[in-house]
Each structure stands twice: as C-alpha cells, then as structure tokens.
Write a protein that holds these residues in place. Structure first.
Motif, PDB file in Angstrom:
ATOM      1  N   ALA A 133       0.845  -1.204   0.000  1.00  0.00           N
ATOM      2  CA  ALA A 133       0.000   0.000   0.000  1.00  0.00           C
ATOM      3  C   ALA A 133       0.876   1.247   0.000  1.00  0.00           C
ATOM      4  O   ALA A 133       2.009   1.235   0.499  1.00  0.00           O
ATOM      5  CB  ALA A 133      -0.904  -0.014   1.235  1.00  0.00           C
ATOM      6  N   GLU A 134       0.356   2.306  -0.594  1.00  0.00           N
ATOM      7  CA  GLU A 134       1.048   3.606  -0.616  1.00  0.00           C
ATOM      8  C   GLU A 134       2.432   3.496  -1.256  1.00  0.00           C
ATOM      9  O   GLU A 134       3.376   4.163  -0.839  1.00  0.00           O
ATOM     10  CB  GLU A 134       1.194   4.168   0.811  1.00  0.00           C
ATOM     11  CG  GLU A 134      -0.106   4.618   1.428  1.00  0.00           C
ATOM     12  CD  GLU A 134      -0.729   5.793   0.670  1.00  0.00           C
ATOM     13  OE1 GLU A 134      -0.015   6.783   0.435  1.00  0.00           O
ATOM     14  OE2 GLU A 134      -1.903   5.687   0.274  1.00  0.00           O
ATOM     15  N   ALA A 135       2.543   2.648  -2.267  1.00  0.00           N
ATOM     16  CA  ALA A 135       3.865   2.332  -2.811  1.00  0.00           C
ATOM     17  C   ALA A 135       4.458   3.495  -3.614  1.00  0.00           C
ATOM     18  O   ALA A 135       3.769   4.152  -4.378  1.00  0.00           O
ATOM     19  CB  ALA A 135       3.771   1.105  -3.694  1.00  0.00           C
ATOM     20  N   ARG A 136       5.759   3.665  -3.403  1.00  0.00           N
ATOM     21  CA  ARG A 136       6.547   4.582  -4.239  1.00  0.00           C
ATOM     22  C   ARG A 136       7.481   3.689  -5.048  1.00  0.00           C
ATOM     23  O   ARG A 136       8.339   3.007  -4.487  1.00  0.00           O
ATOM     24  CB  ARG A 136       7.295   5.573  -3.361  1.00  0.00           C
ATOM     25  CG  ARG A 136       6.315   6.473  -2.566  1.00  0.00           C
ATOM     26  CD  ARG A 136       6.923   6.990  -1.317  1.00  0.00           C
ATOM     27  NE  ARG A 136       7.468   5.916  -0.499  1.00  0.00           N
ATOM     28  CZ  ARG A 136       8.310   6.117   0.526  1.00  0.00           C
ATOM     29  NH1 ARG A 136       8.669   7.326   0.853  1.00  0.00           N
ATOM     30  NH2 ARG A 136       8.779   5.092   1.219  1.00  0.00           N
ATOM     31  N   ILE A 137       7.233   3.652  -6.340  1.00  0.00           N
ATOM     32  CA  ILE A 137       7.855   2.635  -7.204  1.00  0.00           C
ATOM     33  C   ILE A 137       8.788   3.305  -8.196  1.00  0.00           C
ATOM     34  O   ILE A 137       8.409   4.265  -8.879  1.00  0.00           O
ATOM     35  CB  ILE A 137       6.756   1.867  -7.986  1.00  0.00           C
ATOM     36  CG1 ILE A 137       5.713   1.290  -7.027  1.00  0.00           C
ATOM     37  CG2 ILE A 137       7.372   0.769  -8.852  1.00  0.00           C
ATOM     38  CD1 ILE A 137       4.448   0.778  -7.717  1.00  0.00           C
ATOM     39  N   LEU A 138      10.001   2.773  -8.306  1.00  0.00           N
ATOM     40  CA  LEU A 138      10.934   3.251  -9.331  1.00  0.00           C
ATOM     41  C   LEU A 138      10.875   2.327 -10.535  1.00  0.00           C
ATOM     42  O   LEU A 138      10.863   1.098 -10.384  1.00  0.00           O
ATOM     43  CB  LEU A 138      12.370   3.261  -8.787  1.00  0.00           C
ATOM     44  CG  LEU A 138      13.444   3.739  -9.772  1.00  0.00           C
ATOM     45  CD1 LEU A 138      13.383   5.262  -9.946  1.00  0.00           C
ATOM     46  CD2 LEU A 138      14.838   3.322  -9.323  1.00  0.00           C
ATOM     47  N   THR A 139      10.819   2.913 -11.743  1.00  0.00           N
ATOM     48  CA  THR A 139      10.939   2.101 -12.953  1.00  0.00           C
ATOM     49  C   THR A 139      11.980   2.724 -13.870  1.00  0.00           C
ATOM     50  O   THR A 139      12.332   3.899 -13.719  1.00  0.00           O
ATOM     51  CB  THR A 139       9.578   1.908 -13.650  1.00  0.00           C
ATOM     52  OG1 THR A 139       9.719   0.909 -14.675  1.00  0.00           O
ATOM     53  CG2 THR A 139       9.062   3.196 -14.272  1.00  0.00           C
ATOM     54  N   HIS A 140      12.470   1.917 -14.793  1.00  0.00           N
ATOM     55  CA  HIS A 140      13.564   2.348 -15.669  1.00  0.00           C
ATOM     56  C   HIS A 140      13.176   2.050 -17.111  1.00  0.00           C
ATOM     57  O   HIS A 140      12.592   1.010 -17.391  1.00  0.00           O
ATOM     58  CB  HIS A 140      14.840   1.570 -15.297  1.00  0.00           C
ATOM     59  CG  HIS A 140      16.080   2.071 -15.971  1.00  0.00           C
ATOM     60  ND1 HIS A 140      16.715   3.239 -15.583  1.00  0.00           N
ATOM     61  CD2 HIS A 140      16.796   1.590 -17.006  1.00  0.00           C
ATOM     62  CE1 HIS A 140      17.767   3.436 -16.355  1.00  0.00           C
ATOM     63  NE2 HIS A 140      17.844   2.441 -17.235  1.00  0.00           N
ATOM     64  N   CYS A 141      13.486   2.961 -18.010  1.00  0.00           N
ATOM     65  CA  CYS A 141      13.136   2.839 -19.424  1.00  0.00           C
ATOM     66  C   CYS A 141      11.609   2.899 -19.569  1.00  0.00           C
ATOM     67  O   CYS A 141      10.912   3.479 -18.731  1.00  0.00           O
ATOM     68  CB  CYS A 141      13.717   1.562 -20.019  1.00  0.00           C
ATOM     69  SG  CYS A 141      13.621   1.514 -21.837  1.00  0.00           S
ATOM     70  N   ASN A 142      11.099   2.330 -20.630  1.00  0.00           N
ATOM     71  CA  ASN A 142       9.637   2.211 -20.788  1.00  0.00           C
ATOM     72  C   ASN A 142       9.290   0.763 -21.040  1.00  0.00           C
ATOM     73  O   ASN A 142       9.692   0.185 -22.058  1.00  0.00           O
ATOM     74  CB  ASN A 142       9.101   3.067 -21.944  1.00  0.00           C
ATOM     75  CG  ASN A 142       7.614   2.785 -22.163  1.00  0.00           C
ATOM     76  OD1 ASN A 142       7.253   1.918 -22.954  1.00  0.00           O
ATOM     77  ND2 ASN A 142       6.752   3.465 -21.432  1.00  0.00           N
ATOM     78  N   ALA A 143       8.580   0.185 -20.101  1.00  0.00           N
ATOM     79  CA  ALA A 143       8.060  -1.173 -20.245  1.00  0.00           C
ATOM     80  C   ALA A 143       6.549  -1.098 -20.061  1.00  0.00           C
ATOM     81  O   ALA A 143       5.950  -1.825 -19.284  1.00  0.00           O
ATOM     82  CB  ALA A 143       8.714  -2.114 -19.246  1.00  0.00           C
TER      83      ALA A 143
END
Ligand code: MRU
Length: 348
Positions: A150-160
């Motif tokens: 819950a209340e997640a702060r998510i890092l992503t890289h590039c575009n998937a």
C-alpha cells in the motif's frame, strides 16, 4: 487502468505504428507498407520494447507475404526467408523478435496449402500474437499487483509500458497499473533513461496521459532518492531472461538493481514468457546491442561532446539473477531458484 494507446496493429494492409521517436511532442502514426520501412522503424526505435518488436516482426512476415508477387509456395517461401533475415538483423537483444520470426517461419515451413492460404495464415498468426500480448499484459497486472505494498513509491527504468507492447497494460507498467487499480500506488518515479530518454519521453507521457502519479528523475538521482527512503520497490521489464534468471534490460537496469540491493529494496522484473530464452544458460551469452556514438555525443541533434571522442554505448545490460527478487509472468510470479522454477513454468 489499461492504456488506450495502440502501439502496433494491422490496418488496411499495412503495419501501423505510433512513431515513438516523435513522442511526447507529436502523436504520429506510421503505416509500414513494405518490410524495409518496418525494419528501419525497428532499428531507429519508432517501435521498440521487446514484446512490441516481436508483434511488429510477426506482422512484418505477414506484410512480406502480402507484397510478394510469388505465385507458388517455393517462391513465396523464398521471399519470406529474405524478409525474416532482414528483420532478424534489426536488433539483437530482445528475444521476442526471434521468437516471433521463428513462429512465422515454422508456420510457413509446415504449410500444406496454397500461397494465398499461407498469406492469410501468417496474418492470422500475427493477429493472435498481438492478442496474446495484450492478454499477457492484463495477467501481468493481476499477478504483479500482489507484490506491491500500500502507498507504494515505485521506481521504474526505461519504458516497459503499453508503448513497449501492443498497447494495453505493458509489462513493468502492467504491474504498476494493476497496483494502481487497487489504489496502492502513491508515486511512480521514472528514470529518464539516457541516452535515448525512453523514461522521460515515453514512460512519463504514458503514465501522465492515463492520470497515474509520475515523477521524472535523471538516472543518477535514483540512489539518492533511495538513500532518503523515497522508494519502496523497483519494477522493470526485460528484453531477454536466461535459464538461470539473469535479465537483459535497458542499460542502467543493473545499476538500479545494485542500488536496490544496497538499500534493501525488492527488484521485480515483469515480462511475458516470450521473453524467456531458456536455451541460454546465463546472461553472459546474451548478445548486447551497441548503438551509434551520436546517441551519446549529442542531445536533440546538438553536439554535447568533443568531435571524434571515443564512446561506449551498449543499449542493454545484464542484471544477475541474485539481484532479482521475483520475475512476474502472465503465468504467475516466479521466485528463486530460477533455473528450476523457470523451466517448470515453460513446460506449463
Ligand atoms: O531500446 P528499447 O527502448 O527497445 O529498450 C526497451 C527496454 O529495455 C524495455 O525495458 C524492455 O524491452 C521491456 S519492454 C516491455
């Protein structure tokens, strides 16, 4: 919360792509009416992202069959072989490309009927690959959402995301979209993803367009954000996953994985089973694409480095399996030991 963007489709006898080199400033669609136009589009990243490249390649074979003037099977197969060879030369790392070309080649090799029957069958197969890709994204969203707190702060890289698949949910962004449907996403942090800025141009555009909370950061800012306690987990896609669970993905993914491990954060990889390459024992065997120096020595066409400077520009890196917390597929969440659990998955 799937995207409305249509990344790749068959329309009026052509392969229609949204030209991703022009995003986010212009939404322009390109109709590829011959294999060379499509091959060039893959090479320069008008269409990119492992699953989208696979779908485009499958349509490319159907396109080659359509434009071929051959009247017998032998002639048609010769034209198809030339198209497959051209498409296979476009980009070496995403295994979905070769997977899709192999499916179409096997269909052609075994075809017992007429040339026109084969033309129709190749198009039907490409349409099926696209449907399966969309369905895989929806399933990734379901399975992946279970991993997100819950209340997640998510890092992503590039575009998937939807832009890296046929549209719909995407892969890494499918997990995020699935979690958002459950009200669990506080913020998505999108690495800008040097040198070609897929995070800034594509992920930020895709998520903002769909009303998801997104914050853009330069690649070299992720570590500081983690150190300050601003990230709960990392979710990325994949271009090829080997039998031991090693993951090739956009250059910079390995750095993010090392940072995640240092800060005790889970790193999830989301990919359809068409991204598995269990014929390779480890990531050391994955061909890594190297791209033009100009991608590094200039920015939007303006030189940013001394003329003639030596450049290192691999488009992908390999994250060792021991840095990967889990791999999310459309068939479920796979955890270590990957060699056993991925093999079991592919035999399903
Ligand atoms: O060079 P690109 O933009 O094709 O690279 C794309 C990536 O590395 C993606 O993360 C990967 O293909 C997964 S996409 C669902």
């Amino acid at each position: 919360m799937s995207s409305k963007v249509v990344t790749v489709e068959w329309r009026d006898g052509a392969v229609r792509l949204i030209d991703q080199t022009l995003l986010p400033t212009a939404e322009v669609y390109l109709d590829c009416r011959d294999v060379e136009t499509l091959a060039e589009a893959i090479e320069v990243l008008r269409v990119r992202g492992a699953p989208a490249i696979g779908v485009a390649a499958a349509y490319g074979v159907a396109l080659a069959a359509r434009v071929s003037t051959a009247t017998d099977l032998a002639g048609l197969r010769a034209d198809l072989a030339a198209a497959v060879a051209r498409l296979a030369r476009t980009r070496p790392t995403a295994v979905n490309l070769f997977w899709a070309l192999q499916l179409q080649t096997s269909l052609s090799d075994a075809w017992p009927g007429s040339p026109n029957g084969l033309r129709a069958a190749l198009l039907a197969r490409a349409e099926q690959i696209r449907e399966d890709d969309l369905a895989a994204g929806a399933a990734l969203a379901q399975h992946g959402a279970t991993l997100i707190p819950a209340e997640a702060r998510i890092l992503t890289h590039c575009n998937a995301g939807a832009l890296a698949t046929s549209g719909g949910y995407g892969t890494a962004l499918a997990v995020i979209r699935g979690a958002a449907e459950q009200g669990k996403v506080a913020m998505v942090y999108a690495d800008e993803t040097r040198p070609l800025l897929q995070g800034a141009r594509l992920t930020a555009w895709e998520l903002a367009t769909d009303g998801l909370p997104v914050t853009l950061l330069c690649d070299n800012m992720a570590g500081f954000l983690m150190q300050r306690g601003g990230i709960d987990c990392v979710v990325v896609g994949a271009d090829r996953i080997t039998a031991n669970g090693d993951v090739a993905n956009k250059i910079g993914t390995y750095s993010v994985a090392v940072l995640a491990r240092h800060h005790g954060l889970p790193l999830y990889v989301a990919a359809p089973v068409s991204t598995l390459d269990l014929s390779l024992a480890s990531g050391a065997e994955i061909p890594i694409e190297e791209r033009r120096p100009e991608e590094v020595t200039s920015f939007a066409g303006v030189p940013t480095a001394p003329a003639g400077i030596a450049v290192y520009n691999p488009a992908f890196d390999v994250t060792p399996h021991d840095l990967v917390t889990a791999i999310v597929t459309e068939l479920g969440v796979v955890r270590p030991p990957y060699r056993e659990n991925l093999a079991r998955l592919q035999s399903v």
